[in-house]
Structure formats: structure tokens, C-alpha cells
Design an enzyme around this catalytic site. Structure first.
Site, PDB file in Angstrom:
ATOM      1  N   LYS A  11       0.863  -1.189   0.000  1.00  0.00           N
ATOM      2  CA  LYS A  11       0.000   0.000   0.000  1.00  0.00           C
ATOM      3  C   LYS A  11       0.890   1.227   0.000  1.00  0.00           C
ATOM      4  O   LYS A  11       2.033   1.174   0.448  1.00  0.00           O
ATOM      5  CB  LYS A  11      -0.885   0.026   1.256  1.00  0.00           C
ATOM      6  CG  LYS A  11      -2.125   0.886   1.120  1.00  0.00           C
ATOM      7  CD  LYS A  11      -3.258   0.071   0.549  1.00  0.00           C
ATOM      8  CE  LYS A  11      -4.543   0.857   0.471  1.00  0.00           C
ATOM      9  NZ  LYS A  11      -5.690  -0.050   0.222  1.00  0.00           N
TER      10      LYS A  11
HETATM   11  N1  GLU Z   1      -7.360   0.045  -3.048  1.00  0.00           N
HETATM   12  C1  GLU Z   1      -8.128  -1.145  -3.279  1.00  0.00           C
HETATM   13  C2  GLU Z   1      -8.164  -2.009  -2.036  1.00  0.00           C
HETATM   14  O1  GLU Z   1      -8.018  -1.525  -0.942  1.00  0.00           O
HETATM   15  C3  GLU Z   1      -7.674  -1.901  -4.529  1.00  0.00           C
HETATM   16  C4  GLU Z   1      -6.228  -2.300  -4.561  1.00  0.00           C
HETATM   17  C5  GLU Z   1      -5.767  -2.843  -5.918  1.00  0.00           C
HETATM   18  O2  GLU Z   1      -6.583  -2.939  -6.835  1.00  0.00           O
HETATM   19  O3  GLU Z   1      -4.591  -3.144  -6.008  1.00  0.00           O
HETATM   20  O4  GLU Z   1      -8.409  -3.191  -2.098  1.00  0.00           O
END
Ligand code: GLU
Length: 443
Positions: free
Chosen positions: A133
Site C-alpha cells: 500500500k
Molecule cells: N485500493 C483497493 C483495495 O483496498 C484496490 C487495490 C488494488 O486494486 O490493487 O483493495
């Protein structure tokens, strides 16, 4: 816990004096914040991991955490510095994967928790990724479009040393979108000297994005929500739904529930809380939010004080905004029978316990909102093969993966008599730690 105690070392050997007995300070911090919550969730799963428990310490430490300075020139000629992060929590099962968030409350420990939840989520739906993240501590509403682009590009360049199509693949999250992914893809590609569409997902369709990605998280929330409702004899076609957050997740989920006949009776976002007992007209509300940026000011609804959102009489509650919204302070007031976590980390462990005692079923984030990353995976596969699928095919594959994952988790929850959150952690942590064990320690 001593650092070496959980490794499969010869028990007659004592820890090397150079090995630290305690967790590094940045891992201990923030006991009550998202990282502390994640650590408690890990503690709850360890008793169910069998022989893999000896690797559990892996889950308590991010593999890699990068803090970057992001200086940009503002439109008025001055220079502003923002703090950015990219955390790769685990890469045992594949490259890091997870979104990038722009928000004024972003901290390193929050990004660590969000990265860890991505590891769990990706393993829960069995896509071949680890967890990662990123984020920048900034209120993007204070930036002009040019400033937003410069900040995004400089951040991408700074984290460019650890991201890449086979290393770590960012995506949208809170306050980031397709345009920001396009700038990230372009910046990475410029630095590499080659167009690399697979470095991010959630891109515009014309730049290697996938059909169905925009709606995927909300569609996944709806899909597993319907499955969970069926198990507790809750009829979607007559259910009353309350939604917190009306963006890419809450807005889409509300639309799909309303299409199935449910009444969306309350919606809360950063601008306020609205209510209509007979059910809000969701298509009109979506049009209002697209124009006004908030549900506030929607004419066909009553306004409620924000604190009353948690008292609303409803059958399904969908927190789809930020972390730590359902706490010990409001969990006792929630009247829904089913909570579907569209957001990451919306429920604290104390609130989890209160809801469980009161018989409220919580469908946890790490499975409920996994639809987004599942279609991100489809996008990445399509980019590698340069062969693009139809939206029907994408939605059908998404629904199949979500239903299979839910069925597996439901079974584990029944077998062990645990919550769906602990069951999802059991399934996911076993997959992660089994991969960890197979790979072995290097060197
Ligand atoms: N931000 C989204 C989540 O928290 C998607 C992450 C992604 O598609 O890599 O799952």
C-alpha cells in the site's frame, strides 16, 4: 516475543546476541491505530494455524517500508514538501499489490496496516499477489490539478526504486483515480524508457485499463453481501440498507442493492447524513453527488445529525469510507443484522466482539471489498497478454471468484466456530505462510 522464537530453529540454540528481542519501535507504535488493530487480528488467528504458526512472526513485520519526501513547486512559486510512503507487507505469494491513498490523515503505521490487509485480502481470494500500500499525507482538495499531477509524478519517481510490473503494482484507493494512475504509469514508463502499462492497475480503459474495474469493489461488496444474506435468511429484495461513504465503493454497492429491490434508507459522507424511510432514489443521488461532490444538499431526503447514522433502523449496514468507524462507542446501537465492510478496517476489535455478542454478522473487509483487487488482477493479466476481455466475461469471473472465496470462508467459520473475520484470516494466513515455508529462508 523474541524475534527468533517462532523460526524453525534448533531449540537447543539460544538467540544470537545481535538479534533484537523486541519488535522494532516503528512496529510497536500506534497500538490503538490501524496497525495495532491488525496485530490483534493476527493474534486471534495464530491458534488456528497449526504447524504454520511458527512462521507467524512474518505477518507482524512488513517486508519493506519506504518513506519519501515529495517536494513540488506550488502554483504560487513556493515549494511544498509532502511525506509519502510505500509499504510492501509480504511478497511470499507474488508481487506486492495495493492502492495509493491521498489523505491528510495518512501515516506510516496506517499504510503498514493497509498493506498487511492487502496481503490477507489477496490470499483470501487467491490472486497471486502479496500485499502492499502507499500514500501521501495531503488533502488533495487543497491542490490545483497541476499541483496534483506534479505531486503524483514526483511521488511515483521516488517510489520507482521499489515498484514495477513484477515487483509491486499500485492502484487507486481513497482520493486517487484513473487519471492519477495514468500519470503514475507515464512517470514510471518515462523513467524506464519503455511504456509499462502493467505497473499500475485502475488505469483509463484507453491506457490498458480493464472494463469493469471501476465498479469492481462495489460489485464484489454486493456479490458477497447477497451470499451472506442468504445464509441468515435476509431477503435482499425487501432489505433496508444504510451506507457510509458514497464514492467508488459505497455508491456502486448502493446502486446494485437498490437494483435488487433493497431500500437504501440512509447515506452518510464527509458532507453530512441523509435519510429517507421509503428509500432514497439512488440514481438521482448518484447524479447529485457527481455534481455536488457530496450527498449533502440532496433535495429528496431528510437531513440527520451525523451521530444518528449509527441508530438508523436498517437490515444491512455498509461502512465504505475510512478506518475505525464502528467502535465500542457505537457498536451497541447498530440495528443491522449484517455489516458488510466496503472500507478497509472500519471496525475495531472491541466493536467486533460487541457485534458478535449481539448476533450481528460482520462480513469483513478482507473478503467483502476484495472485488477491486480481483479485477486489478484481471487488468494486469490482460496488460501482460495485450489481449482484452469483454465486460461480461470480467464480471462473470469476478462473481465466480468472490462466491468461491466466500463459500470457503463460511465453511471454515462453521468448522472452527469463529467469526468470518477470523475465518478469512485463517484461510489467508495459511496460504501466505505455506508459501513462506515452501520458499524457505534466504540465505
Ligand atoms: N485500493 C483497493 C483495495 O483496498 C484496490 C487495490 C488494488 O486494486 O490493487 O483493495
Amino acid at each position: 516475543m523474541p524475534m527468533l522464537s517462532s523460526l524453525p530453529a534448533d531449540s537447543s540454540r539460544t538467540a544470537h546476541p545481535a538479534a533484537s528481542a523486541a519488535l522494532p519501535s516503528y512496529l510497536q507504535a500506534d497500538k490503538l491505530g490501524p496497525w495495532g488493530i491488525y496485530l490483534q487480528q493476527v493474534d486471534r488467528v495464530v491458534p488456528y494455524l497449526g504447524h504454520l504458526a511458527r512462521w507467524a512472526e512474518t505477518l507482524r513485520r512488513p517486508k519493506r517500508a519506504l518513506i519519501v519526501d515529495v517536494p513540488i513547486q506550488l502554483d504560487n512559486g513556493t515549494v511544498a514538501h509532502f511525506e509519502g510512503y510505500r509499504v510492501q507487507h509480504n511478497t511470499s505469494r507474488g508481487p506486492g499489490k495495493g492502492g495509493v491513498r491521498f489523505h491528510q490523515d495518512v501515516t506510516l503505521s496506517e499504510v503498514m496496516a493497509l498493506a498487511a490487509w492487502m496481503s490477507i485480502k489477496n490470499a483470501a481470494v487467491n490472486v497471486p499477489y502479496g500485499g502492499a500500500k502507499g500514500g501521501i499525507r495531503v488533502d488533495p482538495k487543497t491542490l490545483s490539478l497541476g499541483e496534483l499531477e506534479r505531486m503524483t509524478r514526483r511521488y511515483t519517481s521516488e517510489i520507482g526504486i521499489i515498484i514495477g510490473p513484477t515487483k509491486d503494482i499500485p492502484a487507486p484507493d481513497v482520493n486517487t483515480n484513473e487519471q492519477i494512475m495514468a500519470w503514475m504509469m507515464d512517470t514510471y514508463s518515462m523513467n524506464e524508457g519503455a511504456t509499462a502499462t502493467g505497473v499500475v492497475t485502475g488505469k483509463p480503459i484507453d491506457l490498458g485499463g480493464s472494463l469493469g474495474r471501476r465498479d469492481a469493489t462495489g460489485r464484489g461488496v454486493y456479490t458477497v453481501g447477497v451470499e451472506a444474506a442468504r445464509h441468515i435468511d435476509l431477503d435482499i429484495s425487501t432489505a433496508r440498507v444504510a451506507v457510509q461513504g458514497f464514492g467508488n465503493v459505497g455508491g456502486v454497492a448502493a446502486r446494485l442493492f437498490a437494483q435488487a429491490g433493497a431500500r437504501v434508507v440512509a447515506v452518510q459522507d464527509h458532507g453530512g447524513t441523509i435519510y429517507r424511510q421509503a428509500g432514497l432514489d439512488v440514481p438521482s443521488l448518484l447524479a447529485h453527488v457527481a455534481a455536488a461532490g457530496t450527498v449533502a444538499g440532496f433535495a429528496q431526503a431528510e437531513v440527520l445529525p451525523d451521530a444518528q447514522f449509527w441508530d438508523v433502523d436498517c437490515d444491512i449496514l455498509i461502512p465504505a469510507a475510512l478506518e475505525q468507524q464502528i467502535t465500542a462507542a457505537n457498536a451497541g446501537r447498530i440495528r443491522a443484522r449484517l455489516v458488510i465492510e466496503g472500507a478497509n478496517g472500519p471496525t475495531t476489535p472491541e466493536a467486533d466482539d460487541i457485534l458478535q455478542d449481539r448476533g450481528v454478522l460482520v462480513l469483513p473487509d478482507v473478503i467483502a471489498n476484495a472485488g477491486g483487487v480481483t479485477v486489478s488482477y484481471f487488468e494486469w493479466v490482460q496488460d501482460f497478454s495485450s489481449f482484452f476481455w469483454s465486460e461480461d466475461e470480467i464480471n462473470a469471473r469476478l462473481v465466480r471468484i468472490m462466491k468461491e472465496a466466500f463459500a470457503g470462508v463460511w465453511e471454515v467459520a462453521q468448522d472452527h466456530g469463529v467469526t468470518l473475520r477470523t475465518a478469512t484470516f485463517i484461510v489467508a494466513c495459511k496460504r501466505i505462510l505455506h508459501a513462506r515455508e515452501l520458499r524457505g529462508l534466504y540465505p
